[in-house]
Design a protein around this motif. Structure first.
Motif, PDB file in Angstrom:
ATOM      1  N   THR A 195       0.808  -1.231   0.083  1.00  0.00           N
ATOM      2  CA  THR A 195      -0.018  -0.160  -0.091  1.00  0.00           C
ATOM      3  C   THR A 195       1.008   1.058   0.034  1.00  0.00           C
ATOM      4  O   THR A 195       0.659   2.166  -0.800  1.00  0.00           O
ATOM      5  CB  THR A 195      -0.898  -0.078   1.296  1.00  0.00           C
ATOM      6  N   LYS A 196       1.739   1.292   0.775  1.00  0.00           N
ATOM      7  CA  LYS A 196       2.578   2.495   0.961  1.00  0.00           C
ATOM      8  C   LYS A 196       3.529   2.657  -0.263  1.00  0.00           C
ATOM      9  O   LYS A 196       3.664   3.811  -0.639  1.00  0.00           O
ATOM     10  CB  LYS A 196       3.664   2.362   1.998  1.00  0.00           C
ATOM     11  N   ARG A 197       3.832   1.709  -0.940  1.00  0.00           N
ATOM     12  CA  ARG A 197       4.596   1.680  -2.251  1.00  0.00           C
ATOM     13  C   ARG A 197       3.670   2.710  -3.347  1.00  0.00           C
ATOM     14  O   ARG A 197       4.085   3.486  -4.120  1.00  0.00           O
ATOM     15  CB  ARG A 197       4.922   0.350  -2.860  1.00  0.00           C
ATOM     16  N   VAL A 198       2.444   2.264  -3.479  1.00  0.00           N
ATOM     17  CA  VAL A 198       1.533   2.904  -4.296  1.00  0.00           C
ATOM     18  C   VAL A 198       1.345   4.249  -3.802  1.00  0.00           C
ATOM     19  O   VAL A 198       1.302   5.369  -4.911  1.00  0.00           O
ATOM     20  CB  VAL A 198       0.022   2.127  -4.266  1.00  0.00           C
ATOM     21  N   ILE A 199       1.138   4.610  -2.571  1.00  0.00           N
ATOM     22  CA  ILE A 199       0.760   6.061  -2.146  1.00  0.00           C
ATOM     23  C   ILE A 199       2.323   6.968  -2.448  1.00  0.00           C
ATOM     24  O   ILE A 199       1.864   7.963  -3.044  1.00  0.00           O
ATOM     25  CB  ILE A 199       0.671   6.068  -0.612  1.00  0.00           C
ATOM     26  N   LEU A 200       3.303   6.351  -2.269  1.00  0.00           N
ATOM     27  CA  LEU A 200       4.620   7.141  -2.607  1.00  0.00           C
ATOM     28  C   LEU A 200       4.691   7.346  -3.906  1.00  0.00           C
ATOM     29  O   LEU A 200       5.379   8.487  -4.466  1.00  0.00           O
ATOM     30  CB  LEU A 200       5.916   6.195  -2.164  1.00  0.00           C
ATOM     31  N   ASN A 201       4.344   6.207  -4.869  1.00  0.00           N
ATOM     32  CA  ASN A 201       4.320   6.678  -6.236  1.00  0.00           C
ATOM     33  C   ASN A 201       3.341   7.711  -6.589  1.00  0.00           C
ATOM     34  O   ASN A 201       3.833   8.831  -7.615  1.00  0.00           O
ATOM     35  CB  ASN A 201       3.788   5.523  -7.153  1.00  0.00           C
ATOM     36  N   LEU A 202       2.388   7.897  -5.871  1.00  0.00           N
ATOM     37  CA  LEU A 202       1.140   8.942  -6.202  1.00  0.00           C
ATOM     38  C   LEU A 202       1.947  10.226  -5.940  1.00  0.00           C
ATOM     39  O   LEU A 202       1.915  11.460  -6.598  1.00  0.00           O
ATOM     40  CB  LEU A 202      -0.087   8.713  -5.549  1.00  0.00           C
ATOM     41  N   LEU A 203       2.266  10.138  -4.541  1.00  0.00           N
ATOM     42  CA  LEU A 203       2.972  11.437  -4.162  1.00  0.00           C
ATOM     43  C   LEU A 203       4.170  12.091  -4.827  1.00  0.00           C
ATOM     44  O   LEU A 203       4.155  13.238  -5.312  1.00  0.00           O
ATOM     45  CB  LEU A 203       3.559  11.416  -2.720  1.00  0.00           C
TER      46      LEU A 203
END
Length: 209
Positions: A195-203
């Motif tokens: 989940t964090k990986r996807v969030i970081l990509n968006l940021l």
């Protein structure tokens, strides 16, 4: 990041989406982001009354009444909390949103999916999530996690919930850029890292704009 973000957390009951939402909240706050956590239904006083009817009411609710209650909560939620928070540059993390209605009332209850989508467009007033995290879990595992204490929606039966799970997957296939699939059968830590990986990509994408 001048404009805020709207991120929704979706999945079957027992998928662990709420646990992941709280972990993401803590992570983003550690990174000094201004975070708003909310949910549907029931974020505001108006919605809390609707939530009580939907999940714990004793009266049998017909399918159309159920649909319109969810839509009423969503319309108020968008105007009173989500839109102002995004405009203020905050990151809104929402536990369930439009995709829940399509999956549960559309695929699960068998209501007209195109009609549901049209009605939801009115309710959200052009506000669409920047990212939707779909926590995909097998129906058998989700039922094990829920245990014996279930609300009205959770008690609908395994056949209903299998339809909901399949509906979610169909939605993800139709909008792969917005809806990112997370394998929620794994441990909390593994799911969180994904989940964090996807969030970081968006940021990172937003910071580059």
């Amino acid at each position: 990041m001048k404009k805020g973000l709207f991120i929704t957390f979706e999945g079957a009951d027992g998928s662990g989406k709420t646990t992941q939402l709280n972990l993401v909240k803590s992570f983003l706050e550690q990174q000094n982001y201004d975070v708003v956590v909310t949910r549907e239904p029931g974020a505001l006083e108006f919605g809390r009354k609707i939530r009580e009817i939907l999940l714990h009411g004793k009266e049998v609710i017909c399918d159309n009444a159920e649909m319109f209650l969810f839509l009423a909560d969503r319309a108020q939620h968008i105007e009173s909390l989500i839109k102002p928070s995004i405009s203020a540059g905050k990151i809104v993390l929402c536990d369930r949103h439009v995709d829940s209605t399509i999956a549960y009332q559309g695929y699960g209850r068998g209501q007209n999916i195109e009609l549901l989508k049209s009605l939801n467009k009115i309710a959200v007033n052009s506000i669409v999530p920047d990212l939707t995290l779909l926590f995909d879990v097998s129906t058998e595992i989700s039922f094990q996690r829920l245990g014996n204490e279930k609300d009205r929606m959770e008690s609908a039966g395994i056949g209903f919930h299998k339809k909901v799970a399949e509906g979610y997957l169909q939605l993800q296939k139709s909008e792969p850029e917005r809806i990112k699939l997370i394998n929620a059968n794994n441990s909390i830590e593994t799911v969180y890292n994904d989940t964090k990986r996807v969030i970081l990509n968006l940021l990172q994408e937003r910071q580059g704009e």
